[in-house]
Motif scaffolding. Structure first.
Motif, PDB file in Angstrom:
ATOM      1  N   ARG A  75      65.287  -1.593  54.813  1.00 39.44           N
ATOM      2  CA  ARG A  75      65.919  -0.811  53.734  1.00 39.44           C
ATOM      3  C   ARG A  75      64.856  -0.314  52.765  1.00 39.44           C
ATOM      4  O   ARG A  75      64.920   0.812  52.275  1.00 39.44           O
ATOM      5  CB  ARG A  75      66.951  -1.660  52.991  1.00 39.44           C
ATOM      6  N   GLU A 131      62.743   2.356  54.511  1.00 43.63           N
ATOM      7  CA  GLU A 131      63.461   3.619  54.695  1.00 43.63           C
ATOM      8  C   GLU A 131      63.800   4.304  53.379  1.00 43.63           C
ATOM      9  O   GLU A 131      64.483   5.321  53.364  1.00 43.63           O
ATOM     10  CB  GLU A 131      64.729   3.356  55.507  1.00 43.63           C
ATOM     11  N   ASP A 191      64.886   2.715  50.079  1.00 44.20           N
ATOM     12  CA  ASP A 191      65.876   2.205  49.136  1.00 44.20           C
ATOM     13  C   ASP A 191      65.222   2.173  47.757  1.00 44.20           C
ATOM     14  O   ASP A 191      64.527   1.231  47.393  1.00 44.20           O
ATOM     15  CB  ASP A 191      66.323   0.792  49.555  1.00 44.20           C
ATOM     16  N   GLU A 192      65.428   3.231  46.985  1.00 40.48           N
ATOM     17  CA  GLU A 192      64.730   3.390  45.719  1.00 40.48           C
ATOM     18  C   GLU A 192      65.110   2.318  44.691  1.00 40.48           C
ATOM     19  O   GLU A 192      64.282   1.897  43.885  1.00 40.48           O
ATOM     20  CB  GLU A 192      64.991   4.790  45.140  1.00 40.48           C
ATOM     21  N   LYS A 193      66.366   1.872  44.733  1.00 36.87           N
ATOM     22  CA  LYS A 193      66.796   0.837  43.794  1.00 36.87           C
ATOM     23  C   LYS A 193      66.047  -0.467  44.079  1.00 36.87           C
ATOM     24  O   LYS A 193      65.516  -1.104  43.156  1.00 36.87           O
ATOM     25  CB  LYS A 193      68.305   0.611  43.893  1.00 36.87           C
ATOM     26  N   GLN A 194      65.991  -0.858  45.346  1.00 38.01           N
ATOM     27  CA  GLN A 194      65.282  -2.073  45.714  1.00 38.01           C
ATOM     28  C   GLN A 194      63.791  -1.945  45.405  1.00 38.01           C
ATOM     29  O   GLN A 194      63.160  -2.871  44.892  1.00 38.01           O
ATOM     30  CB  GLN A 194      65.468  -2.366  47.211  1.00 38.01           C
ATOM     31  N   HIS A 195      63.239  -0.764  45.675  1.00 38.99           N
ATOM     32  CA  HIS A 195      61.824  -0.504  45.406  1.00 38.99           C
ATOM     33  C   HIS A 195      61.523  -0.657  43.925  1.00 38.99           C
ATOM     34  O   HIS A 195      60.559  -1.333  43.528  1.00 38.99           O
ATOM     35  CB  HIS A 195      61.465   0.911  45.888  1.00 38.99           C
TER      36      HIS A 195
END
Length: 204
Positions: free
Chosen positions: A137, A140, A142-146
């Protein structure tokens, strides 16, 4: 062996990491002599200074080395705490990247790759696959997780330990008169900024 770097991880199938860990367990520098494998390991090579179990990224300290953190990451995978595993994996990778910027011996820079391989060597295949899906994620986009991982790692801060685990992994550890192990006049602040922006790809 190619370094496993976050900027590559984010654009490639991270299942490669799991496959790599499965294929090589454990990995050491060795020489072949008469058909017999002989291990050569300098004192302090990949040495653990703090024995850590799975924990959250917020509990990490700047004197924990990648050699300390990767086993904690693997413990998280084993305990199916995949979000924590991914966050610790990213921190360990960031700290290892920082260390490559200050350790002069280029042959020592593969230390983090070996640590990843060894840490996952005895983890159940199904759990490794489940973790690979979690980190995918991030890979690929996932900007929130990043953003959350970046914020946590910035809060933890730059390493404060001496990178002996990496220095002793290189060929210079076997030299009777090795060159200086650390870059002269090393700019830690700039190196940490580079780690955050160029390696972790965090917002400046």
């Amino acid at each position: 062996m190619t370094n496993i770097k976050l900027k590559i991880v984010r654009s490639c199938n991270v299942g490669f990491i799991v496959a790599l860990a499965t294929a090589f367990s454990p990995l050491y520098s060795y020489a072949q002599s008469g058909g017999v494998s002989v291990n050569y390991e300098a004192k302090g090579n990949l040495a653990i200074t703090h024995k850590l179990a799975c924990m959250s990224l917020s509990d990490m300290k700047t004197d924990y080395t990648p050699a300390d953190i990767y086993p904690a990451f693997a413990d998280c995978v084993s305990k199916e705490r995949y979000d924590d595993a991914t966050q610790l994996f990213m921190l360990a990778g960031a700290y290892a990247k920082f260390d490559t910027l200050r350790v002069t011996d280029q042959t020592a820079h593969e230390a983090s790759t070996v640590l990843v391989i060894e840490s996952l060597a005895n983890i159940d295949e199904a759990k490794k696959l489940a973790w690979s899906e979690n980190i995918s994620r991030f890979a690929e986009g996932d900007e929130k997780q990043h953003a959350e991982i970046c914020a946590h790692i910035q809060h933890v801060g730059a390493p404060t330990y001496y990178p002996g685990y990496m220095i002793q992994h290189g060929m210079n550890a076997f030299s009777p008169a090795p060159p200086a192990p650390l870059v002269e006049s090393f700019n830690a602040s700039k190196a940490w900024e580079t780690t955050l922006t160029a390696y972790l790809q965090c917002a400046a």
